[in-house]
Design an enzyme around this catalytic site. Structure first.
Site, PDB file in Angstrom:
ATOM      1  N   ASP A  43       0.847  -1.195   0.000  1.00 21.91           N
ATOM      2  CA  ASP A  43       0.000   0.000   0.000  1.00 21.91           C
ATOM      3  C   ASP A  43       0.883   1.247   0.000  1.00 21.91           C
ATOM      4  OD1 ASP A  43      -2.900   1.092   0.700  1.00 21.91           O
ATOM      5  OD2 ASP A  43      -1.461   2.232   1.895  1.00 21.91           O
ATOM      6  N   TYR A  66       2.792   9.784  -0.171  1.00 25.22           N
ATOM      7  CA  TYR A  66       3.829   9.242   0.711  1.00 25.22           C
ATOM      8  C   TYR A  66       5.236   9.556   0.191  1.00 25.22           C
ATOM      9  CZ  TYR A  66      -0.022   6.431   2.645  1.00 25.22           C
ATOM     10  OH  TYR A  66      -1.213   6.011   3.198  1.00 25.22           O
ATOM     11  N   LYS A  98      -2.740   6.028  -4.347  1.00 29.86           N
ATOM     12  CA  LYS A  98      -3.862   6.926  -4.007  1.00 29.86           C
ATOM     13  C   LYS A  98      -3.664   8.303  -4.606  1.00 29.86           C
ATOM     14  CE  LYS A  98      -3.865   4.578   0.483  1.00 29.86           C
ATOM     15  NZ  LYS A  98      -2.460   4.475   0.912  1.00 29.86           N
ATOM     16  N   HIS A 139      -7.662   9.477  -2.006  1.00 31.86           N
ATOM     17  CA  HIS A 139      -7.041   9.364  -0.674  1.00 31.86           C
ATOM     18  C   HIS A 139      -7.920   9.971   0.420  1.00 31.86           C
ATOM     19  CE1 HIS A 139      -2.778   9.089   1.259  1.00 31.86           C
ATOM     20  NE2 HIS A 139      -3.709   8.818   2.136  1.00 31.86           N
TER      21      HIS A 139
END
Ligand SMILES: NC(=O)c1ccc[n+]([C@@H]2O[C@H](COP(=O)([O-])OP(=O)(O)OC[C@H]3O[C@@H](n4cnc5c(N)ncnc54)[C@H](OP(=O)(O)O)[C@@H]3O)[C@@H](O)[C@H]2O)c1
Length: 259
Positions: free
Chosen positions: A47, A52, A77, A108
């Site tokens: 994931d 990120y 996402k 997200h």
């Protein structure tokens, strides 16, 4: 030995392994090492997210020797502030992740706290073109999900939400199930008091750690769980929850930590 037997739940576009590796706050070479270690140990679900900042590291880890991209379930996402720039963002994710498709692409957060059926419609188009096998949302309420369904006739395959024993809400799980939506639980460990009595009792009974009990509890509820770690011993510990089960009484006792 790679584990190829992680149980899965069905999505309209494939099968999602019930356990995956989370990567929020896994940065730089730590992220790449964590993902390649997880893949070597047998994880087949990772994931990540544009937000990120580690898709390139995840992408490099996916080229780990002996790993077939088609065997790995890969989620990314769309940041809410990229609404309107879906295609460009997805193209950048695919390049960074060294792949021509995602397995799951999520909105997200509700952009501007709104459901945004227009964004959902563009997700559907990207899926129809084969750029992602399944599409879903994250941090959406049931009311927001119902807006998407009303506008397009299609429910998200997945809603990724915070979930842990203190969040346990059978009605919320049932509402997702009624709509055919798989729940993915994030921050399973961070949100949990690992000293809570029913968790410690189950850990003792099975000779496992409290963290393992928590992750197994998610799986017993058919909630997909994606613990993050950058430490080999914990990545291995978290995968080992596939090797035991909780009794219905143990699950019920842990459920009482919720609302
Ligand atoms: N959609 C969203 O808005 C959203 C939000 C949050 C998270 N997520 C996703 O969900 C994933 C998991 O959530 P999270 O990272 O917030 O929290 P988490 O997985 O509950 O907890 C991660 C923390 O627990 C530690 N840890 C890992 N395994 C452990 C174990 N067996 N025993 C004790 N400690 C352990 C990790 O440290 P070490 O790394 O040092 O081992 C890290 O500090 C994220 O990585 C991300 O992929 C999504």
């Amino acid at each position: 030995m790679p584990d190829t037997t992680t149980p899965t739940l069905s999505l309209p576009g494939g099968h999602i392994p019930v356990l995956g590796l989370g990567t929020w706050q896994s940065e730089g070479s730590d992220a790449e090492l964590a993902v390649s270690t997880a893949l070597q140990l047998g994880y087949r679900h990772v994931d990540t997210a544009t937000g990120y900042g580690n898709e390139a590291q995840v992408g490099r880890a996916l080229t780990t020797r002996g790993i077939d991209r088609d065997d790995v379930f890969l989620t990314s996402k769309l940041p809410p502030d990229h609404a309107g720039r879906e295609r460009q963002t997805l193209a950048e994710s695919l390049v960074a992740l060294t792949t021509d498709h995602l397995d799951l692409w999520l909105i997200h957060w509700p952009p501007g706290k709104e459901a945004r059926p227009d964004v959902w419609q563009r997700f559907r188009e990207a899926r129809d073109e084969g750029l992602t096998r399944s599409i879903g949302v994250s941090n959406y309420s049931i009311a927001q999900i119902d807006e998407l369904i009303a506008a397009t006739g299609e429910a998200p395959a997945v809603n990724q939400i915070p979930y842990s024993p203190v969040d346990h809400d059978p009605e919320l799980l049932a509402a997702h199930r009624e709509r055919g939506i798989v729940v993915e639980g994030y921050s399973p460990l961070k949100r949990t008091d690992l000293d809570a009595e029913p968790i410690v009792a189950a850990a003792r009974a099975h000779g496992v750690t409290p963290a393992q009990v928590v992750l197994r509890w998610h799986i017993e509820h058919d909630v997909v769980v994606i613990p993050k770690s950058v430490r080999r011993e914990r990545i291995e510990e978290n995968l080992a929850v596939l090797g035991f089960t909780l009794t219905p009484d143990e699950v019920a006792a842990i459920d009482t930590l919720g609302r």
